[in-house]
Design an enzyme around this catalytic site. Structure first.
Site, PDB file in Angstrom:
ATOM      1  N   ARG A 133       2.228   0.874  14.964  1.00  0.00           N
ATOM      2  CA  ARG A 133       1.772   0.720  13.585  1.00  0.00           C
ATOM      3  C   ARG A 133       2.217  -0.632  13.037  1.00  0.00           C
ATOM      4  O   ARG A 133       3.013  -1.324  13.636  1.00  0.00           O
ATOM      5  CB  ARG A 133       2.312   1.859  12.726  1.00  0.00           C
ATOM      6  CG  ARG A 133       3.806   1.848  12.579  1.00  0.00           C
ATOM      7  CD  ARG A 133       4.314   3.127  11.970  1.00  0.00           C
ATOM      8  NE  ARG A 133       4.146   3.128  10.521  1.00  0.00           N
ATOM      9  CZ  ARG A 133       4.972   3.747   9.664  1.00  0.00           C
ATOM     10  NH1 ARG A 133       5.998   4.421  10.124  1.00  0.00           N
ATOM     11  NH2 ARG A 133       4.756   3.713   8.379  1.00  0.00           N
ATOM     12  N   SER A 185      -1.780  27.273  -4.511  1.00  0.00           N
ATOM     13  CA  SER A 185      -1.447  28.693  -4.688  1.00  0.00           C
ATOM     14  C   SER A 185      -1.999  29.253  -5.992  1.00  0.00           C
ATOM     15  O   SER A 185      -2.127  30.461  -6.151  1.00  0.00           O
ATOM     16  CB  SER A 185       0.067  28.902  -4.667  1.00  0.00           C
ATOM     17  OG  SER A 185       0.607  28.407  -3.482  1.00  0.00           O
ATOM     18  N   HIS A 234       0.848  -1.197   0.000  1.00  0.00           N
ATOM     19  CA  HIS A 234       0.000   0.000   0.000  1.00  0.00           C
ATOM     20  C   HIS A 234       0.886   1.250   0.000  1.00  0.00           C
ATOM     21  O   HIS A 234       0.675   2.172  -0.789  1.00  0.00           O
ATOM     22  CB  HIS A 234      -0.929  -0.004   1.218  1.00  0.00           C
ATOM     23  CG  HIS A 234      -1.578   1.323   1.492  1.00  0.00           C
ATOM     24  ND1 HIS A 234      -2.550   1.853   0.672  1.00  0.00           N
ATOM     25  CD2 HIS A 234      -1.388   2.243   2.474  1.00  0.00           C
ATOM     26  CE1 HIS A 234      -2.924   3.031   1.149  1.00  0.00           C
ATOM     27  NE2 HIS A 234      -2.228   3.304   2.236  1.00  0.00           N
ATOM     28  N   SER A 289      12.755   6.722 -14.121  1.00  0.00           N
ATOM     29  CA  SER A 289      11.694   7.496 -14.761  1.00  0.00           C
ATOM     30  C   SER A 289      11.590   8.886 -14.136  1.00  0.00           C
ATOM     31  O   SER A 289      11.490   9.896 -14.834  1.00  0.00           O
ATOM     32  CB  SER A 289      10.372   6.741 -14.637  1.00  0.00           C
ATOM     33  OG  SER A 289       9.294   7.600 -14.837  1.00  0.00           O
ATOM     34  N   SER A 290      11.639   8.938 -12.801  1.00  0.00           N
ATOM     35  CA  SER A 290      11.531  10.231 -12.109  1.00  0.00           C
ATOM     36  C   SER A 290      12.691  11.142 -12.462  1.00  0.00           C
ATOM     37  O   SER A 290      12.520  12.352 -12.645  1.00  0.00           O
ATOM     38  CB  SER A 290      11.538  10.037 -10.597  1.00  0.00           C
ATOM     39  OG  SER A 290      10.328   9.532 -10.168  1.00  0.00           O
ATOM     40  N   HIS A 346      13.233  11.996   3.430  1.00  0.00           N
ATOM     41  CA  HIS A 346      12.625  13.253   3.866  1.00  0.00           C
ATOM     42  C   HIS A 346      12.398  14.223   2.712  1.00  0.00           C
ATOM     43  O   HIS A 346      11.291  14.728   2.554  1.00  0.00           O
ATOM     44  CB  HIS A 346      13.296  13.895   5.066  1.00  0.00           C
ATOM     45  CG  HIS A 346      12.301  14.801   5.712  1.00  0.00           C
ATOM     46  ND1 HIS A 346      11.315  14.333   6.540  1.00  0.00           N
ATOM     47  CD2 HIS A 346      12.025  16.096   5.494  1.00  0.00           C
ATOM     48  CE1 HIS A 346      10.499  15.334   6.839  1.00  0.00           C
ATOM     49  NE2 HIS A 346      10.902  16.409   6.228  1.00  0.00           N
ATOM     50  N   HIS A 379      15.238  12.854  12.029  1.00  0.00           N
ATOM     51  CA  HIS A 379      14.098  12.912  12.954  1.00  0.00           C
ATOM     52  C   HIS A 379      13.196  11.693  12.780  1.00  0.00           C
ATOM     53  O   HIS A 379      12.308  11.468  13.592  1.00  0.00           O
ATOM     54  CB  HIS A 379      13.318  14.231  12.821  1.00  0.00           C
ATOM     55  CG  HIS A 379      12.574  14.417  11.539  1.00  0.00           C
ATOM     56  ND1 HIS A 379      12.467  15.615  10.908  1.00  0.00           N
ATOM     57  CD2 HIS A 379      11.896  13.551  10.773  1.00  0.00           C
ATOM     58  CE1 HIS A 379      11.763  15.477   9.802  1.00  0.00           C
ATOM     59  NE2 HIS A 379      11.402  14.231   9.690  1.00  0.00           N
ATOM     60  N   HIS A 380      13.437  10.901  11.720  1.00  0.00           N
ATOM     61  CA  HIS A 380      12.718   9.629  11.580  1.00  0.00           C
ATOM     62  C   HIS A 380      13.374   8.550  12.425  1.00  0.00           C
ATOM     63  O   HIS A 380      12.931   7.405  12.414  1.00  0.00           O
ATOM     64  CB  HIS A 380      12.711   9.185  10.120  1.00  0.00           C
ATOM     65  CG  HIS A 380      12.005  10.149   9.205  1.00  0.00           C
ATOM     66  ND1 HIS A 380      10.662  10.055   8.925  1.00  0.00           N
ATOM     67  CD2 HIS A 380      12.450  11.230   8.536  1.00  0.00           C
ATOM     68  CE1 HIS A 380      10.320  11.022   8.112  1.00  0.00           C
ATOM     69  NE2 HIS A 380      11.376  11.764   7.858  1.00  0.00           N
ATOM     70  N   THR A 392       6.570  26.857   6.370  1.00  0.00           N
ATOM     71  CA  THR A 392       5.260  26.259   6.136  1.00  0.00           C
ATOM     72  C   THR A 392       4.176  27.181   6.677  1.00  0.00           C
ATOM     73  O   THR A 392       3.133  27.378   6.048  1.00  0.00           O
ATOM     74  CB  THR A 392       5.177  24.870   6.790  1.00  0.00           C
ATOM     75  OG1 THR A 392       6.370  24.156   6.485  1.00  0.00           O
ATOM     76  CG2 THR A 392       3.988  24.100   6.283  1.00  0.00           C
ATOM     77  N   TYR A 394       8.667  16.061   0.691  1.00  0.00           N
ATOM     78  CA  TYR A 394       8.433  17.395   0.123  1.00  0.00           C
ATOM     79  C   TYR A 394       8.210  17.323  -1.375  1.00  0.00           C
ATOM     80  O   TYR A 394       7.520  18.156  -1.952  1.00  0.00           O
ATOM     81  CB  TYR A 394       9.560  18.352   0.508  1.00  0.00           C
ATOM     82  CG  TYR A 394       9.548  18.588   1.991  1.00  0.00           C
ATOM     83  CD1 TYR A 394       8.413  19.121   2.596  1.00  0.00           C
ATOM     84  CD2 TYR A 394      10.595  18.218   2.800  1.00  0.00           C
ATOM     85  CE1 TYR A 394       8.341  19.288   3.958  1.00  0.00           C
ATOM     86  CE2 TYR A 394      10.536  18.376   4.173  1.00  0.00           C
ATOM     87  CZ  TYR A 394       9.405  18.910   4.748  1.00  0.00           C
ATOM     88  OH  TYR A 394       9.340  19.060   6.089  1.00  0.00           O
ATOM     89  N   LYS A 407       3.455  29.987   4.377  1.00  0.00           N
ATOM     90  CA  LYS A 407       2.583  29.613   3.262  1.00  0.00           C
ATOM     91  C   LYS A 407       1.113  29.660   3.684  1.00  0.00           C
ATOM     92  O   LYS A 407       0.268  30.218   2.977  1.00  0.00           O
ATOM     93  CB  LYS A 407       2.928  28.205   2.777  1.00  0.00           C
ATOM     94  CG  LYS A 407       4.193  28.197   1.968  1.00  0.00           C
ATOM     95  CD  LYS A 407       4.406  26.870   1.296  1.00  0.00           C
ATOM     96  CE  LYS A 407       5.397  27.006   0.176  1.00  0.00           C
ATOM     97  NZ  LYS A 407       4.838  27.570  -1.052  1.00  0.00           N
ATOM     98  N   ASP A 460       5.968  22.438 -26.198  1.00  0.00           N
ATOM     99  CA  ASP A 460       5.966  21.071 -25.679  1.00  0.00           C
ATOM    100  C   ASP A 460       7.050  20.997 -24.613  1.00  0.00           C
ATOM    101  O   ASP A 460       7.682  22.002 -24.276  1.00  0.00           O
ATOM    102  CB  ASP A 460       6.245  20.049 -26.805  1.00  0.00           C
ATOM    103  CG  ASP A 460       5.648  18.682 -26.472  1.00  0.00           C
ATOM    104  OD1 ASP A 460       5.914  18.183 -25.366  1.00  0.00           O
ATOM    105  OD2 ASP A 460       4.897  18.136 -27.308  1.00  0.00           O
ATOM    106  N   GLU A 467      11.842  13.355  -0.124  1.00  0.00           N
ATOM    107  CA  GLU A 467      10.745  12.699  -0.845  1.00  0.00           C
ATOM    108  C   GLU A 467       9.373  13.192  -0.370  1.00  0.00           C
ATOM    109  O   GLU A 467       8.473  13.407  -1.176  1.00  0.00           O
ATOM    110  CB  GLU A 467      10.852  11.176  -0.674  1.00  0.00           C
ATOM    111  CG  GLU A 467       9.630  10.373  -1.095  1.00  0.00           C
ATOM    112  CD  GLU A 467       9.408  10.357  -2.593  1.00  0.00           C
ATOM    113  OE1 GLU A 467      10.325  10.711  -3.350  1.00  0.00           O
ATOM    114  OE2 GLU A 467       8.287   9.985  -3.004  1.00  0.00           O
ATOM    115  N   TRP A 507       7.257  -0.056   3.720  1.00  0.00           N
ATOM    116  CA  TRP A 507       7.653   0.684   2.509  1.00  0.00           C
ATOM    117  C   TRP A 507       9.043   1.271   2.687  1.00  0.00           C
ATOM    118  O   TRP A 507       9.715   1.585   1.711  1.00  0.00           O
ATOM    119  CB  TRP A 507       6.641   1.771   2.148  1.00  0.00           C
ATOM    120  CG  TRP A 507       6.825   3.075   2.852  1.00  0.00           C
ATOM    121  CD1 TRP A 507       6.363   3.405   4.090  1.00  0.00           C
ATOM    122  CD2 TRP A 507       7.526   4.242   2.373  1.00  0.00           C
ATOM    123  NE1 TRP A 507       6.736   4.683   4.411  1.00  0.00           N
ATOM    124  CE2 TRP A 507       7.450   5.221   3.383  1.00  0.00           C
ATOM    125  CE3 TRP A 507       8.213   4.549   1.203  1.00  0.00           C
ATOM    126  CZ2 TRP A 507       8.030   6.482   3.259  1.00  0.00           C
ATOM    127  CZ3 TRP A 507       8.795   5.817   1.089  1.00  0.00           C
ATOM    128  CH2 TRP A 507       8.691   6.770   2.101  1.00  0.00           C
TER     129      TRP A 507
END
Lengths: 375, 533
Positions: B457, B275, B84, B176-177, B260, B309-310, B335, B264, B338, B113, B262, B149
């Site tokens: 979890r 925006s 998932h 690809s990315s 991390h 921090h993870h 943040t 963002y 924003k 293009d 990722e 994951w």
């Protein structure tokens, strides 16, 4: 801070009075909030969380009352005409500086707690906690009870998990051998693991420390109330991650001394004489128990393993050989952890058991052979 | 912000130009080099993966409906949670934003293009094989990977061949990315219409420019981490095995150095979409355009120095914990800027609440909750209590579902008239918003309580005190899941027909160049660049 701390104390007192009926034996389980704190560190974490929750809620309400006010007032259907202003350096500096100050205010008390949490010096009792799939091992390394060593596994029967029996209130939170510690003593916990990463989490103590294979990490707690406290493994460790709970009994100094002497007698009685020559039926009977306790989760009761993950023992070449099996049992290989911690008798028994089950027939192994192989 | 003085379509308002006709039938898609066609394929791909990942999520919530094991064995349950996560992050959210980029960036900067049209084709067509590897992995011995994951070592070493398939799939998706990002950066830096300086670019373009740099910086890091996992599994290396001199925690450092930024990558383009939408429906310019750009850049830079921090519970030294705690808390400031900007844009506006605006406002409200729980989790002592609990699950679903996904919905409704030439059904769109919003909160709000109370979890079964909130979350999840079928219906119906959409259906004043071309946007646009004043 005092306001927040006082709130935590009230919660703790409430929890104690609720559990008082059972003589303080079972701490109340939390449902909405952090577990009632039972150590000074857990208390600080509890207050910090209250502080954060209050500040964040206040900011949230302030910001979104402005938003909902404009949603209500400044809508086209109410005839609102759009203003055209934008960019205002003063406003932008203000709303950057104020959050910065708020963040500093939040960080100060947290810093104090971080420093306190990491101070594991001057412990009165040191316990090594070893995570393995899927149980905890406890070794009392230093302090009263030094030398005590035992495994702690889930005590909830499979029938409850599979719904064939009613679930008891401590469902999945009960073990055969709980960790026992004295009240009001600084206990240093050293964590490590045999196979994959586990995490030893005791919410009421504010303690969570990963148990990392091949490395030792430490943390500490000083429980200030007598009672039974429950936690669970917090780092994904494979299929039975949800089934390796942690139970800690905090007892008075006298009860603790009594428990230590009882435990030591029990261990002496269980010790085997490694020089004795065992008969095959004796080894088989003992081996079956060792297998069920340690091997069955991966290699299965049928000895067929799990395809793609855990090899089958039935018909295995390694099991049939003598030297290879002894080496793997002692040293591990890939996902297979080392089983050095088992006694020579247990290893010989389980080796003999696997050699003579599920159609295998490969003779027997004596404890002395493992003793020799350990060097 | 900008005004257009030129014929927007460069005189090619009709469909295909006869001199440059494009293939039809299946060739149109397989050999696609047109940014709009490729964008469409990206969007359909991600929608498919979104439903696939969603079905897995419902499998999780089914098992957690009540205590005990009812449907799955724990080992399969772990496959569900792992896949998932992998599918939603790499298969649904990321390709969806690339789809938006393909469609909108050329239209918004007045380019004909993307810069590298054939590489664009290749970066899309890498996705289906990767998805196939992921699906196949469920059927190999041992099933799909069940290591979470995050694929932490050394649990990954215990996995079956499904793990290798996942590693290959991630490598392909990463390639690809990276190609997509190179394309996006080149397009934005080189192909803007005359007069469109960097500080005149629409916010969506800005946020994607920054995101593309993040992608190029961190996707190779992920590739490195999973390649080391692969060699540890098969070739006897010991990168993450202490017995051979390695360190399992090193995997986490490498993974989160990717992981991390990722998160963002998955939220910055969402900020861009919101925006764009808020000023149009508030009929008032974005309050602080420049400060929005600076805030986005600050978030991107900070994202590289907060990864650990993870990992507060791995046992870092005091100084490490303090550094990562302070750095993480700093992210709250840009943040916050924003959120203040969006609110200030709405203030004294003249607002209407069509579906795009509903989702954008809903985004701000619910995403901010996720932001605050993020700040709470940034405090190392609190994090040690809540790490790996359902509180974290609640937090990242508030920012990824109510954040990224709601912004994707907002963007879809906003640009759907441009893409299809039809208006979607507004009433159904509103139903979709309200049902999503309500079921989302029924699903994920109780998870805060579960985490605080101590539910870890990735648990297939749980103690009894967690039963009530799990039941509630499961009901919410099924409601949320079925609501998304409504979204599919609305989109398909809008493609097939509906009221004709005007070139500028939202009446956006200075809303951007995309509103200067007809709806649906012709196959070729801006063959002669527009001039932006």
């Amino acid at each position: 801070m005092t306001v927040f701390s006082r709130f935590a104390v009230v919660r703790a007192a409430l929890a104690a009075s609720l559990s008082g009926a059972a003589g303080g034996a079972v701490a109340v389980q939390s449902k909405f909030n952090l577990a009632p704190p039972m150590t000074p560190i857990a208390n600080e974490i509890y207050s910090l969380h209250n502080m954060m929750l209050i500040i964040c809620t206040a900011i949230f309400v302030a910001v979104f009352s402005v938003m909902f006010y404009s949603i209500w007032k400044h809508r086209k259907s109410k005839g609102a005409v759009a203003a055209n202003w934008h960019e205002n350096t003063t406003v932008e500096i203000v709303w950057t500086v104020i959050p910065f100050i708020i963040v500093i205010v939040m960080a100060l008390p947290a810093t104090k707690t971080v420093v306190a949490m990491k101070d594991t010096s001057n412990a009165e009792l040191t316990i090594k906690v070893t995570g393995s799939q899927w149980k905890w091992g406890y070794d009392y390394l230093r302090g009263e009870g030094e030398g005590i060593s035992f495994l702690s596994q889930l005590a909830t029967p499979a029938a409850q998990i599979e719904g064939r029996e009613a679930k008891t209130p401590t469902y999945l939170l009960e073990v055969d051998n709980p960790l026992v510690v004295p009240v009001n003593k600084k206990v240093r916990v050293i964590t490590t693991a045999n196979d994959v990463i586990h995490a030893w989490w005791m919410p009421a103590f504010g303690v969570k420390q990963d148990a990392i294979p091949g490395f030792a990490r430490d943390t500490w707690f000083r429980a200030d109330q007598i009672g039974t406290f429950r936690g669970q493994c917090a780092e994904l460790c494979g299929k039975d991650h949800a089934f390796m709970p942690i139970v800690v009994q905090v007892v008075s100094a006298e009860d603790y001394s009594q428990w230590v002497s009882g435990k030591k007698q029990q261990m002496a009685a269980l010790a085997d004489d490694p020089n004795k020559t065992w008969t095959k039926p004796e080894l088989m009977a003992r081996g079956e128990k060792v297998y069920q306790a340690n091997c069955q989760v991966c290699h299965q009761a049928s000895g067929q393993g799990v395809q793609g993950a855990f090899p089958a023992l039935a018909g295995s070449k390694v099991v049939a050989s003598k030297g290879d099996q002894i080496a793997i049992l002692l040293n591990g290989k890939n996902a297979m952890p080392t089983w050095k911690a088992l006694s020579d008798v247990e290893l010989a028994a389980v080796s003999t058991y696997t050699k003579n089950s599920w159609g295998n027939s490969a003779g027997e192994v004596q404890p002395a052979e493992f003793k020799a192989a350990r060097k | 912000m900008s005004a257009v003085v030129h014929s927007p379509t460069g005189g090619h308002a009709d469909h295909a130009d006869h001199a440059h006709d494009h293939p039809h039938g299946w060739r149109r898609w397989l050999f696609a080099t047109n940014h709009k066609d490729i964008g469409t394929m990206y969007l359909w791909f991600s929608l498919t993966m979104f439903f696939f990942g969603g079905v897995l999520a419902l499998g999780i919530r089914m098992e957690l409906f009540q205590p005990g094991l009812q449907f799955w064995k724990p080992e399969f349950f772990n496959q569900l949670t792992t896949m998932h996560g992998v599918i939603m992050v790499f298969g649904a959210i990321m390709p969806a934003f690339v789809g938006f980029a393909n469609w909108q960036i050329p239209l918004q900067i007045g380019a004909p293009d993307m810069a590298f049209a054939r590489m664009n084709n290749f970066s899309f067509w890498l996705l289906p094989p990767a998805a196939m590897l992921i699906v196949i992995s469920f059927f190999v011995p041992g099933g799909a990977t069940a290591a979470g994951w995050t694929l932490y070592a050394p649990l990954t070493v215990q996995m079956g061949p499904g793990m290798d398939l996942a590693i290959f799939a991630l490598h392909i998706l990463g390639a690809s990315s990276i190609m997509g990002s190179i394309n996006i950066i080149t397009t934005i830096l080189n192909m803007r219409a005359p007069g469109m300086t960097l500080m005149k670019m629409p916010m969506f373009v800005w946020t994607w420019l920054i995101t593309a740099y993040l992608l190029i910086a961190v996707m190779p890091v992920l590739a490195g981490a999973i390649t080391m996992t692969l060699t540890d599994r098969h070739f006897g290396t010991s990168f993450f095995n202490a017995a051979g001199g390695g360190d399992p925690v090193m995997y986490q450092h490498i993974f989160w150095f990717f992981g991390h930024p990722e998160v963002y990558i998955m939220i910055l383009p969402a900020f861009g979409i919101v925006s764009q939408i808020i000023p149009v429906f508030a009929r008032k310019p974005l309050f602080g355009y420049a400060s929005m750009v600076y805030a986005t850049a600050s978030i991107a830079i900070l994202s590289f120095i907060v990864w650990a921090h993870h990992m507060f519970t791995t046992g870092m030294p005091v100084t490490g914990q303090l550094f990562f705690m302070y750095a993480t808390m700093l992210i709250a400031i840009p943040t916050g800027v924003k959120v203040f900007n969006w609110v200030a844009t709405m203030y004294k506006g003249s607002m209407t609440f069509e579906t795009p605006m509903l989702f954008a406002v809903g985004f701000i409200f619910v995403f901010t909750m996720g932001g605050f729980t993020g700040l709470i989790l940034a405090m190392a002592p609190i994090d040690i209590q809540l790490q790996d609990s359902y509180y974290v699950v609640a937090h990242f679903h508030y920012v990824l579902v109510a954040g990224s996904l709601f912004a994707l919905f907002a963007g879809t409704y906003y640009w759907l008239p441009k893409w299809t030439g039809h208006m979607y059904n507004e009433a159904l769109g509103k139903w979709h918003f309200w049902l999503s919003m309500i079921f989302f909160n029924i699903t994920f709000f109780p998870m805060h309580f579960l985490g605080l109370a101590g539910m870890p979890r990735r648990y297939a079964d749980y103690p009894l005190q967690f039963a009530d909130f799990n039941l509630m979350a499961s009901i919410g999840a099924f409601g949320f899941g079925f609501t998304q079928l409504l979204f599919l219906y609305i989109v398909v119906r809008c493609i097939k027909g509906g009221p004709k959409a005007a070139a500028n259906p939202w009446g956006a004043e200075d809303g951007g160049l995309e509103w200067t071309v007809p709806s649906p946007a012709p196959f070729h646009t801006f063959e002669t660049p527009p001039v932006v004043k």
